[in-house]
Write a protein that holds these residues in place. Structure first.
Motif, PDB file in Angstrom:
ATOM      1  N   PHE A 224       0.848  -1.190   0.000  1.00 43.43           N
ATOM      2  CA  PHE A 224       0.000   0.000   0.000  1.00 43.43           C
ATOM      3  C   PHE A 224       0.889   1.247   0.000  1.00 43.43           C
ATOM      4  N   GLN A 225       0.871   1.977  -1.092  1.00 43.42           N
ATOM      5  CA  GLN A 225       1.668   3.202  -1.183  1.00 43.42           C
ATOM      6  C   GLN A 225       0.873   4.380  -0.596  1.00 43.42           C
ATOM      7  N   LEU A 226       1.497   5.025   0.384  1.00 47.40           N
ATOM      8  CA  LEU A 226       0.840   6.114   1.106  1.00 47.40           C
ATOM      9  C   LEU A 226       1.514   7.443   0.772  1.00 47.40           C
ATOM     10  N   PRO A 227       0.849   8.330   0.013  1.00 51.81           N
ATOM     11  CA  PRO A 227       1.439   9.639  -0.289  1.00 51.81           C
ATOM     12  C   PRO A 227       1.582  10.476   0.990  1.00 51.81           C
ATOM     13  N   VAL A 228       2.768  11.085   1.175  1.00 51.19           N
ATOM     14  CA  VAL A 228       3.020  11.928   2.354  1.00 51.19           C
ATOM     15  C   VAL A 228       3.491  13.294   1.862  1.00 51.19           C
ATOM     16  N   ASP A 229       2.732  14.331   2.169  1.00 56.54           N
ATOM     17  CA  ASP A 229       3.057  15.694   1.740  1.00 56.54           C
ATOM     18  C   ASP A 229       4.197  16.229   2.612  1.00 56.54           C
ATOM     19  N   VAL A 230       5.379  16.470   2.001  1.00 53.22           N
ATOM     20  CA  VAL A 230       6.553  16.928   2.762  1.00 53.22           C
ATOM     21  C   VAL A 230       6.883  18.392   2.454  1.00 53.22           C
ATOM     22  N   SER A 231       5.946  19.092   1.806  1.00 51.62           N
ATOM     23  CA  SER A 231       6.246  20.474   1.379  1.00 51.62           C
ATOM     24  C   SER A 231       6.436  21.439   2.548  1.00 51.62           C
ATOM     25  N   LYS A 232       5.906  21.083   3.714  1.00 51.34           N
ATOM     26  CA  LYS A 232       6.034  21.986   4.865  1.00 51.34           C
ATOM     27  C   LYS A 232       6.994  21.450   5.924  1.00 51.34           C
ATOM     28  N   VAL A 233       7.707  20.394   5.596  1.00 53.32           N
ATOM     29  CA  VAL A 233       8.633  19.788   6.563  1.00 53.32           C
ATOM     30  C   VAL A 233       9.949  20.568   6.568  1.00 53.32           C
ATOM     31  N   THR A 234      10.387  20.973   7.769  1.00 55.13           N
ATOM     32  CA  THR A 234      11.664  21.687   7.895  1.00 55.13           C
ATOM     33  C   THR A 234      12.600  21.001   8.859  1.00 55.13           C
ATOM     34  N   LYS A 235      12.120  20.004   9.594  1.00 58.78           N
ATOM     35  CA  LYS A 235      12.941  19.279  10.577  1.00 58.78           C
ATOM     36  C   LYS A 235      12.303  17.915  10.831  1.00 58.78           C
ATOM     37  N   ASP A 236      13.000  17.110  11.649  1.00 60.67           N
ATOM     38  CA  ASP A 236      12.411  15.813  12.011  1.00 60.67           C
ATOM     39  C   ASP A 236      11.042  16.054  12.644  1.00 60.67           C
ATOM     40  N   THR A 237      10.056  15.346  12.175  1.00 57.88           N
ATOM     41  CA  THR A 237       8.708  15.577  12.699  1.00 57.88           C
ATOM     42  C   THR A 237       7.845  14.340  12.479  1.00 57.88           C
ATOM     43  N   SER A 238       6.743  14.314  13.166  1.00 57.63           N
ATOM     44  CA  SER A 238       5.742  13.248  12.940  1.00 57.63           C
ATOM     45  C   SER A 238       4.357  13.884  12.871  1.00 57.63           C
ATOM     46  N   PHE A 239       3.499  13.334  12.070  1.00 56.31           N
ATOM     47  CA  PHE A 239       2.141  13.864  11.935  1.00 56.31           C
ATOM     48  C   PHE A 239       1.243  12.758  11.390  1.00 56.31           C
ATOM     49  N   LYS A 240      -0.053  13.002  11.507  1.00 56.99           N
ATOM     50  CA  LYS A 240      -1.013  12.008  11.066  1.00 56.99           C
ATOM     51  C   LYS A 240      -1.368  12.217   9.604  1.00 56.99           C
TER      52      LYS A 240
END
Length: 244
Positions: A224-240
């Motif tokens: 199952f390929q899960l798209p993850v939007d990383v356009s706002k990532v600036t550091k190590d992080t976790s989100f739902k």
């Protein structure tokens, strides 16, 4: 009605009619009260009978000797068998074609798993199948719990009559569910990270998910390929992330 006297603890009878016709004739002053009160009886005395087949004559008791009578039928061909009780395992059946498309049912769970059957020895020896018939509605898609009646059949699938089953019904449970498949989740970055940010790795928790649906569709999915939007990532992080 025909009254039968025999050793009910050790013998089983078949072939005796439940009722017969009695034709009476005689003086009206005796005949009419007798017909109205029916204070006489038709009986068969087999208290000394032995196992086997025999033709017996039906008799009348407690009837005035001033009346004549005729019994139709006047005799019966009786089969006398030794009474036996035996324990049998119960096999439950249901029509899997009635389940909703894309669903499957588990093997039935039967409680109790066995029943006691009492009858003539020859009839008991004929028993080939003891089945609990589970009647389900077309389109069933949920767990089935039902009290199913017992059917006792011979090797030709004919119902065996004249026996006593205890209990007469059993509880049957069938788990009905949609086909499922567990696959790995593969996170796939989408969008461009902010300037100066490099995505080193993407991981998910949990690492797998379970899909339910038509088996033919499940067979086409290996991961199952899960798209993850990383356009706002600036550091190590976790989100739902919603799974779509």
């Amino acid at each position: 009605p025909v009254e039968v006297y025999y050793d009910q603890d050790n013998l089983v009878l078949s072939g005796i009619p439940k009722t017969v016709d009695v034709i009476l004739s005689g003086p009206k002053n005796i005949l009419i009260p007798t017909v109205n009160s029916r204070d006489f009886s038709v009986f068969v005395d087999l208290s000394e009978a032995q196992v086997g087949k025999q033709r017996i004559t039906l008799k009348v008791s407690d009837l005035s000797d001033k009346l004549e009578y005729r019994i139709e039928p006047s005799y019966a061909d009786v089969i006398i068998q030794e009474k036996v009780t035996q324990e049998f395992a119960v096999e439950a059946e249901y029509d899997r074609n009635l389940l909703e498309e894309g669903y499957f049912g588990s093997e039935p769970v039967v409680d109790p798993k066995t029943v006691e059957i009492t009858g003539g020895k020859e009839d008991i020896d004929e028993i080939a199948y003891v089945k609990a018939i589970v009647n389900i509605e077309e389109g069933a898609n949920d767990t089935i719990e039902i009290d199913a009646p017992i059917q006792v059949l011979d090797s030709s699938m004919n119902k065996i009559e004249g026996i006593v089953v205890s209990p007469e019904t059993v509880k049957v449970q069938v788990d009905v569910r949609s086909p499922s498949k567990t696959v790995d989740i593969e996170p796939v970055a989408s969008g461009n990270p902010s300037e100066g940010t490099v995505i080193d790795s993407l991981t998910t928790e949990p690492e797998t998910l379970t899909l339910y649906g038509n088996q033919s569709v499940l067979d086409t999915i290996s991961v199952f390929q899960l798209p993850v939007d990383v356009s706002k990532v600036t550091k190590d992080t976790s989100f739902k992330v919603d799974i779509d």
